[in-house]
Design an enzyme around this catalytic site. Structure first.
Site, PDB file in Angstrom:
ATOM      1  N   HIS A  47      -3.558   3.125  -2.693  1.00 57.56           N
ATOM      2  CA  HIS A  47      -2.623   2.010  -2.777  1.00 57.56           C
ATOM      3  C   HIS A  47      -1.208   2.561  -2.898  1.00 57.56           C
ATOM      4  O   HIS A  47      -0.994   3.669  -3.414  1.00 57.56           O
ATOM      5  CB  HIS A  47      -2.926   1.151  -4.005  1.00 57.56           C
ATOM      6  CG  HIS A  47      -4.191   0.374  -3.905  1.00 57.56           C
ATOM      7  ND1 HIS A  47      -4.474  -0.669  -4.751  1.00 57.56           N
ATOM      8  CD2 HIS A  47      -5.244   0.470  -3.063  1.00 57.56           C
ATOM      9  CE1 HIS A  47      -5.655  -1.179  -4.449  1.00 57.56           C
ATOM     10  NE2 HIS A  47      -6.141  -0.487  -3.425  1.00 57.56           N
ATOM     11  N   GLU A  49       1.158   1.903  -4.912  1.00 58.75           N
ATOM     12  CA  GLU A  49       1.539   2.240  -6.280  1.00 58.75           C
ATOM     13  C   GLU A  49       0.988   3.588  -6.703  1.00 58.75           C
ATOM     14  O   GLU A  49       1.697   4.407  -7.296  1.00 58.75           O
ATOM     15  CB  GLU A  49       1.014   1.191  -7.277  1.00 58.75           C
ATOM     16  CG  GLU A  49       1.482  -0.216  -7.015  1.00 58.75           C
ATOM     17  CD  GLU A  49       0.476  -1.030  -6.222  1.00 58.75           C
ATOM     18  OE1 GLU A  49       0.082  -0.588  -5.105  1.00 58.75           O
ATOM     19  OE2 GLU A  49       0.092  -2.104  -6.694  1.00 58.75           O
ATOM     20  N   CYS A  77      -2.936  -4.482  -8.686  1.00 54.39           N
ATOM     21  CA  CYS A  77      -4.337  -4.740  -9.015  1.00 54.39           C
ATOM     22  C   CYS A  77      -4.647  -4.058 -10.355  1.00 54.39           C
ATOM     23  O   CYS A  77      -3.810  -3.346 -10.912  1.00 54.39           O
ATOM     24  CB  CYS A  77      -5.246  -4.201  -7.911  1.00 54.39           C
ATOM     25  SG  CYS A  77      -5.290  -2.393  -7.812  1.00 54.39           S
ATOM     26  N   CYS A  80      -4.167  -0.203 -10.287  1.00 52.24           N
ATOM     27  CA  CYS A  80      -2.780   0.239 -10.274  1.00 52.24           C
ATOM     28  C   CYS A  80      -2.067  -0.104 -11.582  1.00 52.24           C
ATOM     29  O   CYS A  80      -1.218   0.662 -12.046  1.00 52.24           O
ATOM     30  CB  CYS A  80      -2.055  -0.361  -9.079  1.00 52.24           C
ATOM     31  SG  CYS A  80      -2.688   0.293  -7.507  1.00 52.24           S
TER      32      CYS A  80
END
Length: 143
Positions: A47, A49, A77, A80
């Site tokens: 991801h 992040e 999410c 993260c």
């Protein structure tokens, strides 16, 4: 947030869900930025992040990012959000809210749990319309 939106646009062009992230230090200097690379790398943890946080820590030579701000185009999410906690970021600023998969204001609400190691300040809805529109256009093109 503009850099995060640019990263999100670039991610969409690569066929990735358009999410971008930036990490800035206490002075506002960019330490790292990234867009999603889940499909490209075949890695569900790639991801935006996660990639930006890892790179920021590498650039500082420290696993702690105290005082840093994580800017992201979509509410992080749970994975993260927990990473932001473990990296000890001072603040998380995000664009679009994610009622389905979010982990800060929705869903797991990671920072609200008593087991959370560190709860950063959270600011949601920054440039929300632009961030949400990127996601809407991306997913409507898939349908």
């Amino acid at each position: 947030m503009e850099i995060a939106l640019e990263e999100a646009r670039a991610a969409a062009l690569r066929g990735e869900v358009p999410v971008g992230a930036v990490v800035t230090d206490v002075a506002g200097q960019v330490l790292a930025h990234a867009g999603n690379r889940v499909e490209e790398r075949g890695d569900p943890s790639a991801h935006a992040e996660m990639l930006a946080l890892r790179e920021a820590a590498r650039s500082l030579g420290d696993k702690r990012l105290g005082g840093a701000t994580l800017w992201v185009t979509l509410e992080p999410c749970a994975m993260c959000a927990q990473a932001a906690s473990l990296f000890r970021v001072g603040r998380v600023v995000f664009g679009a809210y994610d009622p389905k998969g979010g982990g800060t204001e929705h869903g797991a609400r990671v920072f609200s749990h008593p087991q959370c190691n560190h709860a950063p300040e959270v600011v949601g809805g920054v440039r929300e319309v632009e961030a949400a529109e990127l996601l809407r256009l991306f997913f409507s093109a898939l349908r």
